[in-house]
Design an enzyme around this catalytic site. Structure first.
Site, PDB file in Angstrom:
ATOM      1  N   GLY A 148      -2.291   0.928  -0.007  1.00  0.00           N
ATOM      2  CA  GLY A 148      -1.634  -0.391   0.098  1.00  0.00           C
ATOM      3  C   GLY A 148      -0.513  -0.491  -0.911  1.00  0.00           C
TER       4      GLY A 148
ATOM      5  CB  SER B 129       4.519  -0.697   1.202  1.00  0.00           C
ATOM      6  OG  SER B 129       3.587  -1.477   1.927  1.00  0.00           O
TER       7      SER B 129
ATOM      8  N   GLY C 251       3.527  -6.244  -2.959  1.00  0.00           N
ATOM      9  CA  GLY C 251       2.598  -7.027  -3.769  1.00  0.00           C
ATOM     10  C   GLY C 251       1.956  -6.246  -4.905  1.00  0.00           C
ATOM     11  CE1 TYR C 252      -1.245  -8.909  -9.089  1.00  0.00           C
ATOM     12  CE2 TYR C 252      -1.847 -10.075  -7.094  1.00  0.00           C
ATOM     13  CZ  TYR C 252      -1.562 -10.083  -8.448  1.00  0.00           C
ATOM     14  OH  TYR C 252      -1.574 -11.251  -9.152  1.00  0.00           O
TER      15      TYR C 252
ATOM     16  CD  GLU D  87       4.982  -2.293   4.938  1.00  0.00           C
ATOM     17  OE1 GLU D  87       5.629  -3.044   5.704  1.00  0.00           O
ATOM     18  OE2 GLU D  87       4.229  -2.738   4.043  1.00  0.00           O
TER      19      GLU D  87
ATOM     20  CG  ASP E  20      -5.705   2.063  10.431  1.00  0.00           C
ATOM     21  OD1 ASP E  20      -5.880   1.400   9.386  1.00  0.00           O
ATOM     22  OD2 ASP E  20      -6.477   2.000  11.418  1.00  0.00           O
ATOM     23  CB  ALA E  21      -5.359   2.725   4.600  1.00  0.00           C
TER      24      ALA E  21
ATOM     25  CG  LEU F 187      -5.908  -1.190   2.233  1.00  0.00           C
ATOM     26  CD1 LEU F 187      -6.878  -0.730   3.320  1.00  0.00           C
ATOM     27  CD2 LEU F 187      -4.496  -0.788   2.578  1.00  0.00           C
TER      28      LEU F 187
ATOM     29  CE1 TYR G  39      -8.192 -15.521  -1.411  1.00  0.00           C
ATOM     30  CE2 TYR G  39     -10.141 -15.078  -2.738  1.00  0.00           C
ATOM     31  CZ  TYR G  39      -9.006 -14.635  -2.108  1.00  0.00           C
ATOM     32  OH  TYR G  39      -8.684 -13.305  -2.144  1.00  0.00           O
TER      33      TYR G  39
HETATM   34  P1  NAD Z   1       0.483  -7.549   0.382  1.00  0.00           P
HETATM   35  O1  NAD Z   1       0.500  -8.166   1.726  1.00  0.00           O
HETATM   36  O2  NAD Z   1       1.645  -7.759  -0.502  1.00  0.00           O
HETATM   37  O3  NAD Z   1       0.254  -5.948   0.503  1.00  0.00           O
HETATM   38  C1  NAD Z   1      -0.715  -5.403   1.351  1.00  0.00           C
HETATM   39  C2  NAD Z   1      -0.565  -3.896   1.447  1.00  0.00           C
HETATM   40  O4  NAD Z   1      -1.566  -3.386   2.340  1.00  0.00           O
HETATM   41  C3  NAD Z   1       0.786  -3.423   1.987  1.00  0.00           C
HETATM   42  O5  NAD Z   1       1.183  -2.260   1.306  1.00  0.00           O
HETATM   43  C4  NAD Z   1       0.454  -3.078   3.451  1.00  0.00           C
HETATM   44  O6  NAD Z   1       1.332  -2.130   4.035  1.00  0.00           O
HETATM   45  C5  NAD Z   1      -0.931  -2.498   3.266  1.00  0.00           C
HETATM   46  N1  NAD Z   1      -1.733  -2.448   4.502  1.00  0.00           N
HETATM   47  C6  NAD Z   1      -2.186  -3.469   5.256  1.00  0.00           C
HETATM   48  N2  NAD Z   1      -2.909  -2.995   6.288  1.00  0.00           N
HETATM   49  C7  NAD Z   1      -2.922  -1.646   6.177  1.00  0.00           C
HETATM   50  C8  NAD Z   1      -3.525  -0.598   6.928  1.00  0.00           C
HETATM   51  N3  NAD Z   1      -4.272  -0.803   8.002  1.00  0.00           N
HETATM   52  N4  NAD Z   1      -3.311   0.687   6.502  1.00  0.00           N
HETATM   53  C9  NAD Z   1      -2.563   0.949   5.409  1.00  0.00           C
HETATM   54  N5  NAD Z   1      -1.991  -0.016   4.654  1.00  0.00           N
HETATM   55  C10 NAD Z   1      -2.169  -1.299   5.042  1.00  0.00           C
HETATM   56  O7  NAD Z   1      -0.872  -8.042  -0.292  1.00  0.00           O
HETATM   57  P2  NAD Z   1      -1.297  -8.422  -1.802  1.00  0.00           P
HETATM   58  O8  NAD Z   1      -1.253  -9.901  -1.923  1.00  0.00           O
HETATM   59  O9  NAD Z   1      -0.639  -7.565  -2.802  1.00  0.00           O
HETATM   60  O10 NAD Z   1      -2.853  -8.060  -1.722  1.00  0.00           O
HETATM   61  C11 NAD Z   1      -3.405  -6.841  -2.196  1.00  0.00           C
HETATM   62  C12 NAD Z   1      -4.791  -7.107  -2.761  1.00  0.00           C
HETATM   63  O11 NAD Z   1      -4.675  -8.001  -3.871  1.00  0.00           O
HETATM   64  C13 NAD Z   1      -5.740  -7.782  -1.763  1.00  0.00           C
HETATM   65  O12 NAD Z   1      -7.038  -7.262  -1.952  1.00  0.00           O
HETATM   66  C14 NAD Z   1      -5.708  -9.237  -2.210  1.00  0.00           C
HETATM   67  O13 NAD Z   1      -6.877  -9.954  -1.860  1.00  0.00           O
HETATM   68  C15 NAD Z   1      -5.591  -9.058  -3.717  1.00  0.00           C
HETATM   69  N6  NAD Z   1      -5.122 -10.260  -4.462  1.00  0.00           N
HETATM   70  C16 NAD Z   1      -4.005 -10.935  -4.073  1.00  0.00           C
HETATM   71  C17 NAD Z   1      -3.631 -12.074  -4.765  1.00  0.00           C
HETATM   72  C18 NAD Z   1      -2.422 -12.874  -4.365  1.00  0.00           C
HETATM   73  O14 NAD Z   1      -2.293 -14.034  -4.785  1.00  0.00           O
HETATM   74  N7  NAD Z   1      -1.515 -12.339  -3.605  1.00  0.00           N
HETATM   75  C19 NAD Z   1      -4.361 -12.504  -5.895  1.00  0.00           C
HETATM   76  C20 NAD Z   1      -5.467 -11.764  -6.291  1.00  0.00           C
HETATM   77  C21 NAD Z   1      -5.851 -10.633  -5.557  1.00  0.00           C
END
Ligand code: NAD
Length: 408
Positions: free
Chosen positions: A55, A57, A59-60, A82, A118-119, A147, A243
């Site tokens: 995951g 590409s 966010g986190y 993506e 698909d991871a 993810l 949540y």
């Molecule tokens: P995001 O949408 O920015 O990124 C999601 C990533 O998952 C992307 O790289 C996407 O390409 C990848 N992805 C999705 N489906 C996929 C698949 N089938 N195969 C391969 N890659 C796939 O999301 P985010 O907000 O960074 O979330 C990441 C984690 O952080 C999650 O577990 C989320 O619950 C957690 N989190 C998020 C927040 C927030 O406020 N955004 C806060 C705390 C924790």
């Protein structure tokens, strides 16, 4: 090959809570800013050297990849799902983020490869293992699991599970911000059926993380002292019905249970450990889809920016690595064994201020009482729009790609 490049002017096209276009140069500028931030913090002593980011590409996960590479000099293998751009149609932001990341990593002699697929599948796991074996010195010493997906196909049965964002009790009615129209409205979120809860756990719980770690272990590609971390969220009571006590919270509980099992195994076999890190609420593609959360984030940002405690994904992960995971000691954890980098978000004074504004805020006062403006800007930045130094009137090349996936 010839020098033909497609060019077009790309503008944001927002549909509800997603933007269906993204800007290659804007995404690149965004990634560059993040790399510069990590470099300004200096190297992370004792940080990881060979990292798999599932995951990677956006966010986190993207932040984790950038901190690993540019803060710790790590080789990185990044996995994501993506859409590549074509000659006349922009791809997804994560595609362009990765193109920019890989180019920057290459320029500094850092190994960086990516897999788009698909991871959750066996295939991607097998492909990742091959790359680790053949091109990354045979081992990884850190696995980031980040993810966020609305669905998962079970790799053995082919069954498709869909996650839902619902309560696990009765109906929950609260304020909600329609981010498209700037309206503070009421929203009622219904209760999930037992099957919906189960499916959400299948998608966003710990099952696939455990499958990954077992596959990596079975292939002998985990280094001595390996760490793995997955991300979670808790937040204030205000958002618990949707949540923490909702379907997604059930999945996160499952993630914690998987964490304990993975950690026991890594500890016994490799002197390693698994962690769940509870992170701050931030604008990402995943979080913008959750009801109630965008209003909470708009209020939260206002308070945290005023106090100087606001952080983005990158600052969060920099702190996770430098002040929690790689200090030379075992990281401090809460009563449930979780790392907390949501500590500044959860400070009493911040939460008290958020609760007060939550009660008062209306459509008329949204700009005065909250950082909705900041929310919207950050949302656009996710897709590469609104970055300093980018000429949005200029022609752009939507066919740019990560070098490891066919880019120049
Ligand atoms: P995001 O949408 O920015 O990124 C999601 C990533 O998952 C992307 O790289 C996407 O390409 C990848 N992805 C999705 N489906 C996929 C698949 N089938 N195969 C391969 N890659 C796939 O999301 P985010 O907000 O960074 O979330 C990441 C984690 O952080 C999650 O577990 C989320 O619950 C957690 N989190 C998020 C927040 C927030 O406020 N955004 C806060 C705390 C924790």
């Amino acid at each position: 090959m010839g020098g033909f490049h497609a060019i077009m002017i790309i503008q944001p096209k927002i549909r509800g809570f997603i933007c269906i276009t993204s800007h290659p140069e804007g995404c690149a500028a965004n990634v560059r800013e993040q790399i510069d931030y990590v470099k300004s913090k200096g190297p992370i002593a004792g940080g990881p050297k060979s990292v798999l980011v599932i995951g990677s590409s956006a966010g986190y996960g993207l932040a984790s990849r950038i901190v690993s590479a540019f803060g710790s000099g790590a080789k990185t293998l990044g996995l994501f799902f993506e859409k590549p751009g074509t000659e006349d149609r922009p791809g997804s932001a994560g595609w362009y983020n990765t193109a920019a990341f890989e180019k920057a990593a290459q320029a500094e002699g850092l190994f960086a490869k990516s897999l788009n697929g698909d991871a959750f599948s066996h295939e991607l796991k097998a492909q990742a293992i091959e790359i680790i074996k053949n091109e990354m010195g045979g081992k990884v010493d850190m696995v980031i699991y980040s993810l966020a997906s609305p669905r998962r196909t079970d790799p053995d049965t082919g069954e498709v599970y869909k996650s839902v964002l619902k309560t696990t009790g009765g109906d929950f009615t609260n304020k909600n911000l329609n981010t498209d129209k700037g309206l503070v409205e009421e929203v009622t979120i219904g209760a999930a059926t037992p099957e919906e809860i189960d499916h959400t756990v299948k998608v966003m719980g710990g099952d696939d993380w455990e499958l990954w770690m077992n596959a990596l272990e079975g292939a002998g590609v985990l280094a001595e002292g390996v760490k793995t971390v997955a991300y979670s969220y808790i937040g204030p009571k205000l958002t618990w019905p949707i949540y923490t006590d909702g379907t997604i919270g059930r999945a996160k509980k499952d993630l914690e249970a998987a964490c304990a099992r993975i950690s026991a195994k890594l500890g016994a076999n490799h002197g390693g450990a698994a962690y769940v890190s509870v992170n701050k609420a931030l604008v990402t593609q995943a979080s913008s889809a959750i009801p109630v959360v965008p209003l909470y984030i708009s209020i939260l940002y206002k308070d945290m920016k005023a106090r100087g405690t606001h952080e983005g994904c990158l600052e969060q992960i920099q702190r996770l690595f430098a002040e929690r995971l790689y200090t030379g000691e075992a990281p401090a954890v809460d009563e449930a064994g979780r790392i907390r980098i949501d500590d500044w978000e959860m400070r009493e004074e911040t939460q008290a201020a958020v609760a007060e504004i939550w009660e008062k805020v209306t459509t008329e006062t949204i700009d005065e009482l909250t950082d909705f403006q900041g929310y919207k800007e950050e949302f656009l930045r996710l897709f590469g729009f609104g970055l300093k130094g980018v000429d949005y009137g200029a022609e752009s090349d939507p066919s740019v790609a990560p070098p490891s996936l066919g880019g120049a």
